[in-house]
Design an enzyme around this catalytic site. Sequence first.
Site, PDB file in Angstrom:
ATOM      1  N   ASP A 179       0.861  -1.185   0.000  1.00 39.27           N
ATOM      2  CA  ASP A 179       0.000   0.000   0.000  1.00 39.27           C
ATOM      3  C   ASP A 179       0.897   1.234   0.000  1.00 39.27           C
ATOM      4  O   ASP A 179       2.072   1.156   0.357  1.00 39.27           O
ATOM      5  CB  ASP A 179      -0.871   0.003   1.269  1.00 39.27           C
ATOM      6  CG  ASP A 179      -2.157   0.807   1.126  1.00 39.27           C
ATOM      7  OD1 ASP A 179      -3.237   0.201   1.086  1.00 39.27           O
ATOM      8  OD2 ASP A 179      -2.073   2.057   1.043  1.00 39.27           O
TER       9      ASP A 179
ATOM     10  N   VAL B  44       1.370   1.719  -6.871  1.00 38.31           N
ATOM     11  CA  VAL B  44       1.107   0.844  -8.024  1.00 38.31           C
ATOM     12  C   VAL B  44       1.250   1.552  -9.372  1.00 38.31           C
ATOM     13  O   VAL B  44       1.296   0.893 -10.406  1.00 38.31           O
ATOM     14  CB  VAL B  44      -0.289   0.170  -7.943  1.00 38.31           C
ATOM     15  CG1 VAL B  44      -0.387  -0.728  -6.721  1.00 38.31           C
ATOM     16  CG2 VAL B  44      -1.420   1.207  -7.978  1.00 38.31           C
TER      17      VAL B  44
ATOM     18  N   SER C 175     -15.292  -2.695 -10.831  1.00 38.24           N
ATOM     19  CA  SER C 175     -16.401  -2.137 -10.046  1.00 38.24           C
ATOM     20  C   SER C 175     -17.656  -2.186 -10.897  1.00 38.24           C
ATOM     21  O   SER C 175     -17.583  -2.123 -12.132  1.00 38.24           O
ATOM     22  CB  SER C 175     -16.111  -0.676  -9.693  1.00 38.24           C
ATOM     23  OG  SER C 175     -17.267  -0.040  -9.198  1.00 38.24           O
TER      24      SER C 175
ATOM     25  N   TYR D 209     -13.556   7.152 -13.061  1.00 40.25           N
ATOM     26  CA  TYR D 209     -13.551   5.847 -12.381  1.00 40.25           C
ATOM     27  C   TYR D 209     -14.263   4.785 -13.227  1.00 40.25           C
ATOM     28  O   TYR D 209     -13.767   3.655 -13.357  1.00 40.25           O
ATOM     29  CB  TYR D 209     -14.249   6.045 -11.037  1.00 40.25           C
ATOM     30  CG  TYR D 209     -14.267   4.873 -10.088  1.00 40.25           C
ATOM     31  CD1 TYR D 209     -13.168   4.582  -9.286  1.00 40.25           C
ATOM     32  CD2 TYR D 209     -15.406   4.087  -9.953  1.00 40.25           C
ATOM     33  CE1 TYR D 209     -13.203   3.531  -8.379  1.00 40.25           C
ATOM     34  CE2 TYR D 209     -15.450   3.033  -9.051  1.00 40.25           C
ATOM     35  CZ  TYR D 209     -14.343   2.754  -8.262  1.00 40.25           C
ATOM     36  OH  TYR D 209     -14.384   1.718  -7.369  1.00 40.25           O
TER      37      TYR D 209
ATOM     38  N   LYS E 139     -12.448   1.464 -14.545  1.00 40.24           N
ATOM     39  CA  LYS E 139     -12.930   0.154 -14.099  1.00 40.24           C
ATOM     40  C   LYS E 139     -13.438  -0.701 -15.268  1.00 40.24           C
ATOM     41  O   LYS E 139     -13.322  -1.938 -15.237  1.00 40.24           O
ATOM     42  CB  LYS E 139     -14.009   0.325 -13.030  1.00 40.24           C
ATOM     43  CG  LYS E 139     -13.473   0.861 -11.692  1.00 40.24           C
ATOM     44  CD  LYS E 139     -12.368  -0.001 -11.108  1.00 40.24           C
ATOM     45  CE  LYS E 139     -12.215   0.134  -9.607  1.00 40.24           C
ATOM     46  NZ  LYS E 139     -11.085  -0.659  -9.098  1.00 40.24           N
TER      47      LYS E 139
HETATM   48  N1  LIG Z   1     -15.971   0.123  -1.483  1.00 39.03           N
HETATM   49  C1  LIG Z   1     -16.726  -0.094  -2.540  1.00 39.03           C
HETATM   50  O1  LIG Z   1     -17.966   0.028  -2.490  1.00 39.03           O
HETATM   51  C2  LIG Z   1     -16.128  -0.520  -3.844  1.00 39.03           C
HETATM   52  C3  LIG Z   1     -16.995  -0.831  -4.889  1.00 39.03           C
HETATM   53  C4  LIG Z   1     -16.462  -1.241  -6.104  1.00 39.03           C
HETATM   54  C5  LIG Z   1     -15.095  -1.348  -6.269  1.00 39.03           C
HETATM   55  N2  LIG Z   1     -14.281  -1.022  -5.231  1.00 39.03           N
HETATM   56  C6  LIG Z   1     -12.843  -1.139  -5.488  1.00 39.03           C
HETATM   57  O2  LIG Z   1     -12.252  -1.980  -4.509  1.00 39.03           O
HETATM   58  C7  LIG Z   1     -10.909  -1.569  -4.272  1.00 39.03           C
HETATM   59  C8  LIG Z   1     -10.706  -1.325  -2.785  1.00 39.03           C
HETATM   60  O3  LIG Z   1     -11.634  -0.335  -2.360  1.00 39.03           O
HETATM   61  P1  LIG Z   1     -11.852   0.046  -0.828  1.00 39.03           P
HETATM   62  O4  LIG Z   1     -13.273   0.433  -0.684  1.00 39.03           O
HETATM   63  O5  LIG Z   1     -11.258  -0.975   0.050  1.00 39.03           O
HETATM   64  O6  LIG Z   1     -10.985   1.405  -0.779  1.00 39.03           O
HETATM   65  P2  LIG Z   1     -10.155   2.087   0.386  1.00 39.03           P
HETATM   66  O7  LIG Z   1     -10.054   3.522   0.035  1.00 39.03           O
HETATM   67  O8  LIG Z   1     -10.706   1.712   1.730  1.00 39.03           O
HETATM   68  O9  LIG Z   1      -8.713   1.379   0.238  1.00 39.03           O
HETATM   69  C9  LIG Z   1      -7.920   1.570  -0.905  1.00 39.03           C
HETATM   70  C10 LIG Z   1      -6.469   1.381  -0.532  1.00 39.03           C
HETATM   71  O10 LIG Z   1      -5.679   1.584  -1.719  1.00 39.03           O
HETATM   72  C11 LIG Z   1      -4.525   2.313  -1.353  1.00 39.03           C
HETATM   73  N3  LIG Z   1      -3.964   3.019  -2.509  1.00 39.03           N
HETATM   74  C12 LIG Z   1      -4.472   4.102  -3.146  1.00 39.03           C
HETATM   75  N4  LIG Z   1      -3.674   4.476  -4.140  1.00 39.03           N
HETATM   76  C13 LIG Z   1      -2.615   3.620  -4.147  1.00 39.03           C
HETATM   77  C14 LIG Z   1      -1.455   3.491  -4.938  1.00 39.03           C
HETATM   78  N5  LIG Z   1      -1.175   4.360  -5.942  1.00 39.03           N
HETATM   79  N6  LIG Z   1      -0.593   2.478  -4.682  1.00 39.03           N
HETATM   80  C15 LIG Z   1      -0.840   1.604  -3.666  1.00 39.03           C
HETATM   81  N7  LIG Z   1      -1.926   1.689  -2.866  1.00 39.03           N
HETATM   82  C16 LIG Z   1      -2.799   2.688  -3.105  1.00 39.03           C
HETATM   83  C17 LIG Z   1      -4.993   3.263  -0.270  1.00 39.03           C
HETATM   84  O11 LIG Z   1      -3.902   3.761   0.512  1.00 39.03           O
HETATM   85  C18 LIG Z   1      -5.955   2.390   0.514  1.00 39.03           C
HETATM   86  O12 LIG Z   1      -5.324   1.704   1.577  1.00 39.03           O
HETATM   87  C19 LIG Z   1     -10.683  -0.327  -5.129  1.00 39.03           C
HETATM   88  O13 LIG Z   1     -10.089  -0.701  -6.358  1.00 39.03           O
HETATM   89  C20 LIG Z   1     -12.085   0.169  -5.374  1.00 39.03           C
HETATM   90  O14 LIG Z   1     -12.172   0.943  -6.528  1.00 39.03           O
HETATM   91  C21 LIG Z   1     -14.748  -0.612  -4.033  1.00 39.03           C
END
Ligand SMILES: NC(=O)c1ccc[n+]([C@@H]2O[C@H](COP(=O)([O-])OP(=O)(O)OC[C@H]3O[C@@H](n4cnc5c(N)ncnc54)[C@H](O)[C@@H]3O)[C@@H](O)[C@H]2O)c1
Length: 246
Positions: free
Chosen positions: A38, A63, A141, A154, A158
């Site tokens: 992370d 990343v 997503s 986004y 996605k």
């Molecule tokens: N929460 C939802 O409802 C939802 C729905 C659909 C998709 N998603 C996808 O699931 C994944 C996780 O989402 P989440 O809700 O746990 O988000 P979150 O914001 O709780 O966690 C995301 C993590 O990614 C890390 N991050 C951000 N940019 C980064 C980078 N450049 N390099 C390394 N780490 C990085 C952040 O520090 C964080 O710890 C994401 O890809 C998100 O788009 C989430």
Amino acid sequence: MSGLLAGRVGVVTGAGQGIGLAIAHSFVEHGASVVLVDLNEDAVRAAAVELGPERATGLRCDVTSASDVQYILDQAGDRFGSVDVMVNNAGITRDATMRTMTEEDFDQVVDVHLKGTWHGTRLAAAVMREQRRGSIVNISSLSGKVGLAGQTNYSAAKAGIVGLSKAAAKELAHHGVRVNCVQPGLIATAMTAAMPQRVWDQKMAEIPMGRPGRPEEVASVCVFYASELSSYLTGTVTEVTGGRFM
Ligand SMILES: NC(=O)c1ccc[n+]([C@@H]2O[C@H](COP(=O)([O-])OP(=O)(O)OC[C@H]3O[C@@H](n4cnc5c(N)ncnc54)[C@H](O)[C@@H]3O)[C@@H](O)[C@H]2O)c1
């Protein structure tokens, strides 16, 4: 512990919190060793301590940087001996309608999700191709399937992850490497906690199951994709949405 992932080594990006952290926990629970990566190094280090140093390690990685992603794959190999599963999960949102979205908002989101997933997919694939086995799981997503207002950046990124994953699945299938996608709907994490109540209520009304998902419910699909239970699946997309926009 089910042992579904016994002896496997997984790398999970964005594992400092939310869905990525839940995936890391589930992988360890099912017998894998995990490298949690992370931008937030403190968070992944703390999570790795909790999971136990013999089974987990936490490393900083952006990343969007190919050299960072190569570094964490090298570390996984040095520390645990291989990379069997790569989960490209790191993500950000910069929501705004097109009237107000800046070019920077667009570029940042596409960079983290799409380019980040591309780095994770191609660099993990290089290792897995040599091993002649591996599973890559890319977190898309529902926004990439249906398009959501305020998320032109986004939704594009996605949806792009789905195309990237299918193309990669075709390139890698004969090397024994599978690539699949998960499309979560509304999952209760920090990312969705930031949402205005009105938007949250509107989304909830669209969910036939009448509740948000839990990060563990996304993680269990990742365990399935990571394991031999999904040995004949590649290029697929699984919606984890409680039936929303089926
Ligand atoms: N929460 C939802 O409802 C939802 C729905 C659909 C998709 N998603 C996808 O699931 C994944 C996780 O989402 P989440 O809700 O746990 O988000 P979150 O914001 O709780 O966690 C995301 C993590 O990614 C890390 N991050 C951000 N940019 C980064 C980078 N450049 N390099 C390394 N780490 C990085 C952040 O520090 C964080 O710890 C994401 O890809 C998100 O788009 C989430």
